[in-house]
Design a protein around this motif. Structure first.
Motif, PDB file in Angstrom:
ATOM      1  N   GLU A   5       0.841  -1.184   0.000  1.00  0.00           N
ATOM      2  CA  GLU A   5       0.000   0.000   0.000  1.00  0.00           C
ATOM      3  C   GLU A   5       0.886   1.248   0.000  1.00  0.00           C
ATOM      4  O   GLU A   5       1.983   1.246   0.566  1.00  0.00           O
ATOM      5  N   PRO A   6       0.433   2.332  -0.631  1.00  0.00           N
ATOM      6  CA  PRO A   6       1.244   3.555  -0.621  1.00  0.00           C
ATOM      7  C   PRO A   6       1.365   4.130   0.785  1.00  0.00           C
ATOM      8  O   PRO A   6       0.485   3.940   1.631  1.00  0.00           O
ATOM      9  N   ILE A   7       2.448   4.815   1.030  1.00  0.00           N
ATOM     10  CA  ILE A   7       2.585   5.587   2.262  1.00  0.00           C
ATOM     11  C   ILE A   7       1.790   6.868   2.062  1.00  0.00           C
ATOM     12  O   ILE A   7       2.049   7.628   1.127  1.00  0.00           O
ATOM     13  N   THR A   8       0.820   7.085   2.923  1.00  0.00           N
ATOM     14  CA  THR A   8      -0.133   8.171   2.712  1.00  0.00           C
ATOM     15  C   THR A   8       0.119   9.335   3.656  1.00  0.00           C
ATOM     16  O   THR A   8       0.224   9.154   4.874  1.00  0.00           O
ATOM     17  N   PHE A   9       0.205  10.530   3.074  1.00  0.00           N
ATOM     18  CA  PHE A   9       0.360  11.775   3.824  1.00  0.00           C
ATOM     19  C   PHE A   9      -0.956  12.554   3.785  1.00  0.00           C
ATOM     20  O   PHE A   9      -1.577  12.671   2.725  1.00  0.00           O
ATOM     21  N   TYR A  48       3.943   6.899  -2.905  1.00  0.00           N
ATOM     22  CA  TYR A  48       3.286   7.802  -1.966  1.00  0.00           C
ATOM     23  C   TYR A  48       1.888   8.181  -2.451  1.00  0.00           C
ATOM     24  O   TYR A  48       1.592   8.163  -3.649  1.00  0.00           O
ATOM     25  N   ARG A  49       1.064   8.541  -1.489  1.00  0.00           N
ATOM     26  CA  ARG A  49      -0.264   9.094  -1.768  1.00  0.00           C
ATOM     27  C   ARG A  49      -0.428  10.337  -0.894  1.00  0.00           C
ATOM     28  O   ARG A  49       0.013  10.360   0.259  1.00  0.00           O
ATOM     29  N   PHE A  50      -1.079  11.355  -1.447  1.00  0.00           N
ATOM     30  CA  PHE A  50      -1.268  12.611  -0.719  1.00  0.00           C
ATOM     31  C   PHE A  50      -2.757  12.945  -0.662  1.00  0.00           C
ATOM     32  O   PHE A  50      -3.438  12.967  -1.694  1.00  0.00           O
ATOM     33  N   LEU A  51      -3.240  13.195   0.543  1.00  0.00           N
ATOM     34  CA  LEU A  51      -4.616  13.634   0.761  1.00  0.00           C
ATOM     35  C   LEU A  51      -4.568  15.105   1.159  1.00  0.00           C
ATOM     36  O   LEU A  51      -3.843  15.472   2.087  1.00  0.00           O
TER      37      LEU A  51
END
Length: 212
Positions: A5-9, A48-51
């Motif tokens: 799973e991506p590391i989410t920020f 990575y994933r960014f919210l």
């Protein structure tokens, strides 16, 4: 959360987003993608994933595991007291939480009761209680400076950066409650299940911070 799973920020909308993205980019993380389209709220740049969320919602996303890490102001953390790790002061996004009032209607310092408008009810109430003042706290979600101008409150407690917004609205800063900068926060479960990845990120962030 799965191994791949991506590391989410979780990143805050508004003026801090630019500084947050710049800091992450300087650490080799492609966060500028989060500024590429203001209509989108989720951006993927593997791994990575960014919210992009409201600043006051960042701790909620991190605490409940929707994001592994987040960037948020110290003021928000002190107001909400989320159950997250806070390993690092990132040093940018400086502002202060201050008490302000109309320049022509500054309350008498000896007052024992005040009506206070703020987005920070817990911090405001605690501040005035420590001074022996009973605060009638009115929670607002925006345009805090308007409250004393129309008689909704006598003073406000709000974030101040340059003080220009206060001056334009005829308000004066009376005292500082606390100073705030952006902090890195980490989900507790993610710290245990993705220890190597997150520890490496914290190390990179700390080295970048110390080199600044």
């Amino acid at each position: 959360m799965g191994e791949h799973e991506p590391i989410t920020f979780a990143l805050p909308k508004g003026r801090i987003l630019e500084d947050s993205a710049a800091f992450l980019e300087s650490c080799g993380i492609p966060a500028s993608v989060a500024q590429s389209d203001s209509r989108l709220l989720r951006f993927d740049a593997p791994p990575y994933r960014f919210l992009v969320v409201r600043g006051q919602d960042v701790p909620t996303y991190v605490e409940h595991g929707a994001a592994d890490l987040g960037i948020v102001g110290r003021d928000v953390l002190l107001e909400q007291e989320p159950q997250v790790y806070e390993p690092l002061d990132l040093g940018f996004g400086y502002c202060r939480l201050a008490v302000a009032a109309p320049a022509d209607r500054v309350p008498d310092p000896g007052r024992s009761h005040l009506r206070v408008a703020t987005k920070y009810p817990r911090l405001a109430e605690a501040h005035f209680r420590a001074k022996g003042v009973q605060a009638e706290v009115i929670k607002l979600y925006g345009s805090i400076e308007l409250a004393p101008l129309v008689g909704l409150s006598e003073v406000i407690v709000d974030l101040v950066s340059t003080g220009e917004t206060l001056r334009r609205n005829g308000l004066v800063e009376l005292e500082t409650i606390l100073e705030s900068t952006c902090r890195l926060i980490v989900n507790r479960a993610s710290m245990k299940t993705r220890t190597r990845e997150i520890s490496d990120l914290i190390r990179r962030f700390r080295e970048r911070r110390e080199a600044a």
